[in-house]
Design an enzyme around this catalytic site. Structure first.
Site, PDB file in Angstrom:
ATOM      1  CB  SER A 156      -0.935   0.003   1.223  1.00 40.65           C
ATOM      2  OG  SER A 156      -0.201  -0.097   2.431  1.00 40.65           O
TER       3      SER A 156
ATOM      4  CB  THR B 264      -6.586 -11.920   4.605  1.00 39.09           C
ATOM      5  OG1 THR B 264      -6.199 -11.873   3.225  1.00 39.09           O
ATOM      6  CG2 THR B 264      -6.213 -13.286   5.173  1.00 39.09           C
TER       7      THR B 264
ATOM      8  CG  ASN C  98      -0.579 -17.399  -1.771  1.00 40.74           C
ATOM      9  OD1 ASN C  98      -0.906 -18.563  -1.555  1.00 40.74           O
ATOM     10  ND2 ASN C  98      -0.106 -17.001  -2.942  1.00 40.74           N
ATOM     11  CD  GLN C  99      -2.689 -10.551   1.113  1.00 39.74           C
ATOM     12  OE1 GLN C  99      -3.802 -10.408   1.615  1.00 39.74           O
ATOM     13  NE2 GLN C  99      -2.155  -9.644   0.317  1.00 39.74           N
TER      14      GLN C  99
ATOM     15  CB  CYS D 222      -1.112   3.080 -10.733  1.00 37.96           C
ATOM     16  SG  CYS D 222      -2.484   1.942 -11.037  1.00 37.96           S
TER      17      CYS D 222
END
Length: 293
Positions: free
Chosen positions: A40, A100, A104-105, A275
């Protein structure tokens, strides 16, 4: 919270959309993330900060707005790779619960927290927030609401409001967009190139993703009963974060292609560089909303 079939179907859709992006490969994401594995916007307090230093600064900026005290329980909705929870336990001596939808996280977060020397509890649940019903003291959510869908906002903020005590504080960190009218009013050029890029992002990178406007956030949080005590823009910080991610991924091009493919590498370079441009041109912003009961 909605418990009808439409809500359940939407929740399942969110799971699919989140896993399509975040379960791509831990090893691939690690090629361009900093050591905290924070995915982030960073916060560059000083111009000479490294990405790692700026990500830690963002964690401290975020947690510092919550009024955390030892023994409190912090809920992290969309907990990523666990950096917020780890920092909260280490610096504020709190209990943490992470939610979550990424397999994977989920596995990675649990490993990270298991290594922290603490007597506080730490749990990571592979679950949607709609299935969580425990009381907590504070809530943080960083770049997760973009995956919810506007139709779930009222339910989400009602859930958050009801989960906390009378002095509860929530920190909402979200990428925000503009209405077409706002783009025109601000003199930002409307180009076919940017329109195609936005379509690419919501189709190939973040399927199902939608960016709220600041006004949309304000409407839904106040409807739930929250008072917005602060809004902080991190727009230039996100552009720089994306620049550094792109540089790191480019520096590991061969490894990225070996882990995934040339197509995935090129797709992510297009996403990161595009982005960064969108942030600099003003099409999108990143804001932290401090919400108090």
């Amino acid at each position: 919270m909605s418990d009808n079939s439409t809500g359940t179907t939407k929740s399942r859709s969110n799971v699919d959309d989140v896993q399509a992006h975040y379960d791509l490969s831990d090893a691939f994401f690690a090629l361009f993330q900093d050591p905290t594995r924070t995915y982030s916007c960073a916060y560059f307090e000083r111009d000479d900060m490294t990405l790692h230093e700026a990500q830690v600064a963002k964690l401290d900026l975020t947690l510092g707005k919550l009024g955390l005290e030892p023994g409190m329980t912090l809920l992290d909705v969309g907990c990523g790779w666990g950096s917020v929870m780890k920092r909260a336990v280490e610096r504020y001596d709190v209990n943490v619960v992470g939610l979550t939808l990424s397999k994977n996280q989920h596995a990675y977060c649990q490993q990270v927290l298991d290594k922290v020397d603490t007597n506080r509890s730490h749990r990571v649940l592979l679950s949607d927030w709609a299935n969580f019903s425990e009381p907590v003291d504070r809530i943080v959510t960083i770049e997760a609401i973009e995956h919810f869908g506007f139709e779930r906002y009222d339910d989400f903020f009602k859930f958050a409001y009801n989960a906390m005590p009378a002095d509860g504080v929530m920190l909402l960190h979200s990428i925000t967009g503009l209405h077409v009218k706002q783009v025109i009013e601000r003199g930002i050029p409307l180009t076919m190139e940017m329109a195609k890029f936005i379509r690419f992002i919501v189709t190939d990178i973040f399927p199902g993703g939608r960016l709220p406007t600041i006004e949309t956030i304000e409407e839904h949080v106040t409807k739930a009963g929250f008072t917005i005590t602060d809004i902080q823009s991190l727009q230039p910080h996100f552009a720089r974060t994306l620049d550094l991610w792109a540089e790191a991924l480019q520096a590991h091009k061969d490894e990225a292609i070996e882990i995934q493919s040339a197509e995935v590498y090129e797709r992510y370079m297009k996403y990161l560089t595009g982005c960064a441009k969108a942030f600099r041109m003003g099409y999108i912003d990143c804001n932290q909303f401090t919400l108090a009961k």
